[in-house]
Design a protein around this motif. Structure first.
Motif, PDB file in Angstrom:
ATOM      1  N   ALA A 107      54.924  30.927  35.605  1.00 35.50           N
ATOM      2  CA  ALA A 107      54.997  32.231  34.945  1.00 35.50           C
ATOM      3  C   ALA A 107      56.438  32.728  34.845  1.00 35.50           C
ATOM      4  O   ALA A 107      56.713  33.726  34.201  1.00 35.50           O
ATOM      5  N   GLY A 108      57.357  32.027  35.503  1.00 32.71           N
ATOM      6  CA  GLY A 108      58.765  32.402  35.412  1.00 32.71           C
ATOM      7  C   GLY A 108      59.215  33.438  36.424  1.00 32.71           C
ATOM      8  O   GLY A 108      60.284  34.022  36.271  1.00 32.71           O
ATOM      9  N   SER A 109      58.410  33.668  37.450  1.00 28.43           N
ATOM     10  CA  SER A 109      58.799  34.619  38.490  1.00 28.43           C
ATOM     11  C   SER A 109      58.144  34.240  39.817  1.00 28.43           C
ATOM     12  O   SER A 109      57.418  33.249  39.906  1.00 28.43           O
ATOM     13  N   HIS A 110      58.366  35.094  40.836  1.00 30.90           N
ATOM     14  CA  HIS A 110      57.775  34.867  42.162  1.00 30.90           C
ATOM     15  C   HIS A 110      56.272  35.156  42.189  1.00 30.90           C
ATOM     16  O   HIS A 110      55.599  34.805  43.149  1.00 30.90           O
ATOM     17  N   LYS A 111      55.739  35.814  41.180  1.00 30.60           N
ATOM     18  CA  LYS A 111      54.365  36.322  41.229  1.00 30.60           C
ATOM     19  C   LYS A 111      53.288  35.258  41.505  1.00 30.60           C
ATOM     20  O   LYS A 111      52.317  35.545  42.199  1.00 30.60           O
ATOM     21  N   PRO A 112      53.419  34.032  40.990  1.00 33.35           N
ATOM     22  CA  PRO A 112      52.370  33.047  41.305  1.00 33.35           C
ATOM     23  C   PRO A 112      52.237  32.737  42.804  1.00 33.35           C
ATOM     24  O   PRO A 112      51.191  32.259  43.234  1.00 33.35           O
ATOM     25  N   ASN A 113      53.265  33.031  43.601  1.00 35.14           N
ATOM     26  CA  ASN A 113      53.157  32.775  45.048  1.00 35.14           C
ATOM     27  C   ASN A 113      51.969  33.509  45.654  1.00 35.14           C
ATOM     28  O   ASN A 113      51.368  33.038  46.623  1.00 35.14           O
ATOM     29  N   THR A 114      51.647  34.682  45.109  1.00 35.99           N
ATOM     30  CA  THR A 114      50.476  35.410  45.607  1.00 35.99           C
ATOM     31  C   THR A 114      49.275  35.294  44.673  1.00 35.99           C
ATOM     32  O   THR A 114      48.132  35.317  45.120  1.00 35.99           O
ATOM     33  N   ALA A 115      49.517  35.129  43.383  1.00 32.85           N
ATOM     34  CA  ALA A 115      48.385  35.017  42.446  1.00 32.85           C
ATOM     35  C   ALA A 115      47.519  33.811  42.812  1.00 32.85           C
ATOM     36  O   ALA A 115      46.282  33.882  42.759  1.00 32.85           O
ATOM     37  N   VAL A 116      48.159  32.722  43.212  1.00 35.24           N
ATOM     38  CA  VAL A 116      47.419  31.498  43.518  1.00 35.24           C
ATOM     39  C   VAL A 116      46.495  31.679  44.737  1.00 35.24           C
ATOM     40  O   VAL A 116      45.301  31.420  44.636  1.00 35.24           O
ATOM     41  N   PRO A 117      47.011  32.141  45.887  1.00 36.90           N
ATOM     42  CA  PRO A 117      46.064  32.369  46.993  1.00 36.90           C
ATOM     43  C   PRO A 117      45.008  33.422  46.671  1.00 36.90           C
ATOM     44  O   PRO A 117      43.851  33.282  47.099  1.00 36.90           O
ATOM     45  N   GLN A 118      45.366  34.455  45.928  1.00 35.70           N
ATOM     46  CA  GLN A 118      44.358  35.476  45.615  1.00 35.70           C
ATOM     47  C   GLN A 118      43.231  34.882  44.771  1.00 35.70           C
ATOM     48  O   GLN A 118      42.047  35.131  45.019  1.00 35.70           O
ATOM     49  N   ALA A 119      43.594  34.084  43.777  1.00 34.06           N
ATOM     50  CA  ALA A 119      42.559  33.448  42.949  1.00 34.06           C
ATOM     51  C   ALA A 119      41.736  32.486  43.805  1.00 34.06           C
ATOM     52  O   ALA A 119      40.502  32.425  43.698  1.00 34.06           O
ATOM     53  N   TYR A 120      42.394  31.764  44.684  1.00 31.10           N
ATOM     54  CA  TYR A 120      41.708  30.798  45.537  1.00 31.10           C
ATOM     55  C   TYR A 120      40.657  31.465  46.426  1.00 31.10           C
ATOM     56  O   TYR A 120      39.495  31.056  46.455  1.00 31.10           O
ATOM     57  N   TYR A 121      41.045  32.526  47.140  1.00 34.09           N
ATOM     58  CA  TYR A 121      40.092  33.182  48.049  1.00 34.09           C
ATOM     59  C   TYR A 121      38.938  33.803  47.260  1.00 34.09           C
ATOM     60  O   TYR A 121      37.798  33.825  47.722  1.00 34.09           O
ATOM     61  N   ASN A 122      39.230  34.315  46.071  1.00 32.42           N
ATOM     62  CA  ASN A 122      38.160  34.869  45.236  1.00 32.42           C
ATOM     63  C   ASN A 122      37.184  33.780  44.806  1.00 32.42           C
ATOM     64  O   ASN A 122      35.970  33.967  44.854  1.00 32.42           O
ATOM     65  N   MET A 123      37.723  32.646  44.384  1.00 33.13           N
ATOM     66  CA  MET A 123      36.875  31.523  43.979  1.00 33.13           C
ATOM     67  C   MET A 123      35.977  31.117  45.145  1.00 33.13           C
ATOM     68  O   MET A 123      34.767  30.953  44.978  1.00 33.13           O
ATOM     69  N   LYS A 124      36.570  31.025  46.351  1.00 37.22           N
ATOM     70  CA  LYS A 124      35.801  30.614  47.525  1.00 37.22           C
ATOM     71  C   LYS A 124      34.643  31.568  47.820  1.00 37.22           C
ATOM     72  O   LYS A 124      33.604  31.168  48.326  1.00 37.22           O
ATOM     73  N   GLU A 125      34.843  32.855  47.504  1.00 38.27           N
ATOM     74  CA  GLU A 125      33.804  33.842  47.813  1.00 38.27           C
ATOM     75  C   GLU A 125      32.909  34.154  46.615  1.00 38.27           C
ATOM     76  O   GLU A 125      32.150  35.124  46.636  1.00 38.27           O
ATOM     77  N   GLY A 126      33.003  33.353  45.558  1.00 36.71           N
ATOM     78  CA  GLY A 126      32.045  33.465  44.455  1.00 36.71           C
ATOM     79  C   GLY A 126      32.386  34.432  43.343  1.00 36.71           C
ATOM     80  O   GLY A 126      31.573  34.695  42.463  1.00 36.71           O
ATOM     81  N   THR A 127      33.606  34.974  43.350  1.00 36.31           N
ATOM     82  CA  THR A 127      34.033  35.852  42.252  1.00 36.31           C
ATOM     83  C   THR A 127      34.098  35.044  40.958  1.00 36.31           C
ATOM     84  O   THR A 127      34.507  33.881  40.981  1.00 36.31           O
ATOM     85  N   LYS A 128      33.668  35.669  39.839  1.00 37.97           N
ATOM     86  CA  LYS A 128      33.715  34.952  38.556  1.00 37.97           C
ATOM     87  C   LYS A 128      34.895  35.396  37.688  1.00 37.97           C
ATOM     88  O   LYS A 128      35.378  34.650  36.844  1.00 37.97           O
ATOM     89  N   ARG A 129      35.297  36.671  37.885  1.00 37.84           N
ATOM     90  CA  ARG A 129      36.347  37.193  37.012  1.00 37.84           C
ATOM     91  C   ARG A 129      37.284  38.089  37.827  1.00 37.84           C
ATOM     92  O   ARG A 129      36.852  38.775  38.745  1.00 37.84           O
TER      93      ARG A 129
END
Ligand code: PLP
Length: 470
Positions: A107-129
């Motif tokens: 994405a061209g910034s530091h933001k994916p450092n947290t976006a990735v774990p946040q998406a991961y934990y959501n996926m693990k807990e069944g979030t769809k969107r």
């Protein structure tokens, strides 16, 4: 020959994040629920996965990074640490200048450092969107990327001013498979209410947060909210920056005397400085490192704001957060550092400022672009306007060193590239930039309104924030 680019191997991607909370000079004040006027987190449990809430309130010093997250980090991590040899030479400074470059992420910034774990934990807990807001578009593109990596949908509410000014960010989100609406939008109650009063409203980060949070609440079953800064868990995820940087400096046998970063919500700077702060409290630091946060004079939350409870969003959906604030109803001037236009700051930064562990400096966008110009012409990387505030701070420090003859080691985080900010550069080079200063009077007005709304606020501030420092 001086090493220009200090690189680590993929195996050296950190295996744990560092959490500053147990090492703060005094405990973090709690969130306050306006309904009860007591410590409480309000809607927070309804919009975040359990793993994230656990990290938000964690007292653990080290938190394991899941292998699946490290696997995605491998796309751009470890990020390079550069020695600013060109800049040093141009400034004729005895100081050594290093920068940790986070612009190499997708994405061209530091933001994916947290976006990735946040998406991961959501996926693990069944979030769809996932729903979220974005100012300049950096966070939206990072979350769109991360959601895509873990098979989630993403909806991004983008501040109208940027949506119109920065169409390429919106296209990037779409390329990553997200939907992106200009905020205020007609998709939410919060957005519709504002549009009814002011159809031409250009939006703000606070309004966009209100829309994204409402979306997650209304669609609670399958949708969660993700936040790009301010919260502890976000700052925590960003510490991969500082942990790597420490190792990289070790490789050239150096250690910073002073660390600079810009502060929007404070996550990128926290990510770099926390691990060095840890050295300090663990009595492992070879030097008395100074930490300096830089902000925009157009959004001076720490230099001119007040340390007290305020909402994190315009619609007052979030609990009250203990932080430096210029008011949740703040409407930013159209400066180009979109990522620095948030009215508040990470509560951990507020504690560090209060305890004099950190200082702050504010710069206007003309002096910031002057610094960006020197940097890009000597280092060859076009910086985003936000980290150019840190560049300005670092250059000033290097010039002070030139006067005193001190060979200090200066480190800063170049948290993003400016490839989507060329219109801003164009305005700068044609001499049309404005040096906005946010008036202190406006902060006072905002605070007055806040205290009228919550007459009990003084009491709560006194009880939890003005606590005697130990
Ligand atoms: C989001 C963003 C910022 C603001 O970052 P914080 O971590 O909230 O302080 C600064 N620069 C860039 C390039 C950004 O994308």
């Amino acid at each position: 020959m001086t090493i220009k680019k200090i690189l680590l191997n993929e195996e050296e991607i950190p295996k744990q994040w560092y959490n500053i909370v147990p090492d703060l000079p005094h405990p973090l004040p709690p969130f306050i629920d306006v309904a009860t006027k007591q410590p409480g987190v309000g809607i927070v449990p309804r919009i975040f996965p359990k793993a994230i809430i656990g990290q938000e309130i964690s007292q653990e010093r080290w938190i394991d990074i899941p292998e699946e997250v490290r696997e995605v980090y491998r796309i751009w991590r470890p990020s390079p640490l550069f020695r600013a040899t060109g800049l040093e030479k141009a400034l004729k400074t005895p100081a050594k200048i290093y920068y940790k470059y986070e612009g190499v992420s997708p994405a061209g910034s530091h933001k994916p450092n947290t976006a990735v774990p946040q998406a991961y934990y959501n996926m693990k807990e069944g979030t769809k969107r996932l729903s979220t807001e974005t100012g300049a578009g950096q966070w939206g593109s990072a979350l769109a990327f991360a959601a895509m990596m873990f098979g989630l949908k993403a909806t991004v509410y983008m501040v109208r001013a940027s949506y119109d000014q920065k169409p390429y960010r919106k296209m990037m989100m779409k390329a990553f498979g997200a939907e992106c609406f200009a905020s205020p939008s007609d998709k939410t109650e919060a957005g519709r209410k504002i549009l009814a009063e002011d159809p031409d409203n250009k939006g703000s980060l606070g309004i966009a947060i209100s829309e994204a949070v409402e979306d997650a609440l209304v669609n609670e079953e399958e949708t969660n909210y993700a936040i790009g800064s301010v919260f502890n868990h976000v700052c925590l995820h960003q510490t991969v920056e500082g942990i790597e940087a420490k190792k990289q400096l070790e490789m050239v046998d150096d250690y910073p005397d002073v660390i600079y970063g810009c502060i929007g919500g404070g996550s990128s700077f926290s990510g770099l400085m926390w691990p060095f702060y840890y050295d300090k409290v663990a009595k492992k630091a070879p030097k008395e490192t100074k930490f300096v946060a830089t902000e925009a004079t157009a959004c001076p939350k720490v230099t001119k704001g007040q340390y007290q409870y305020d909402h994190g969003d315009t619609a007052k959906l979030t609990p009250l957060v203990p932080m430096h604030t210029i008011g949740h109803d703040f409407i930013p001037a159209p400066i180009h550092a979109g990522g620095l236009r948030y009215h508040g700051i990470a509560p951990t930064i507020s504690v560090l400022v209060q305890e004099k562990q950190m200082t702050t400096e504010a710069f206007n966008q003309i002096e910031v672009f002057d610094a960006a110009k020197i940097f890009l012409q000597t280092e060859g990387i076009i910086p985003a306007p936000e980290p150019s505030h840190a560049i300005k701070g670092a250059i000033d420090e290097a010039l002070r060193c030139k006067k005193t003859g001190e060979a200090k080691t200066i480190l800063f985080v170049l948290c993003g590239h400016g490839f989507f900010d060329m219109a801003a550069y164009d305005e700068y080079f044609s001499g049309n930039l404005q040096p906005y200063e946010y008036p202190a009077k406006k902060v006072d007005e905002s605070m007055e309104k806040l205290h009228k709304l919550y007459p009990w606020l003084d009491e709560v501030n006194k009880k939890y924030i003005s606590c005697e420092t130990i």
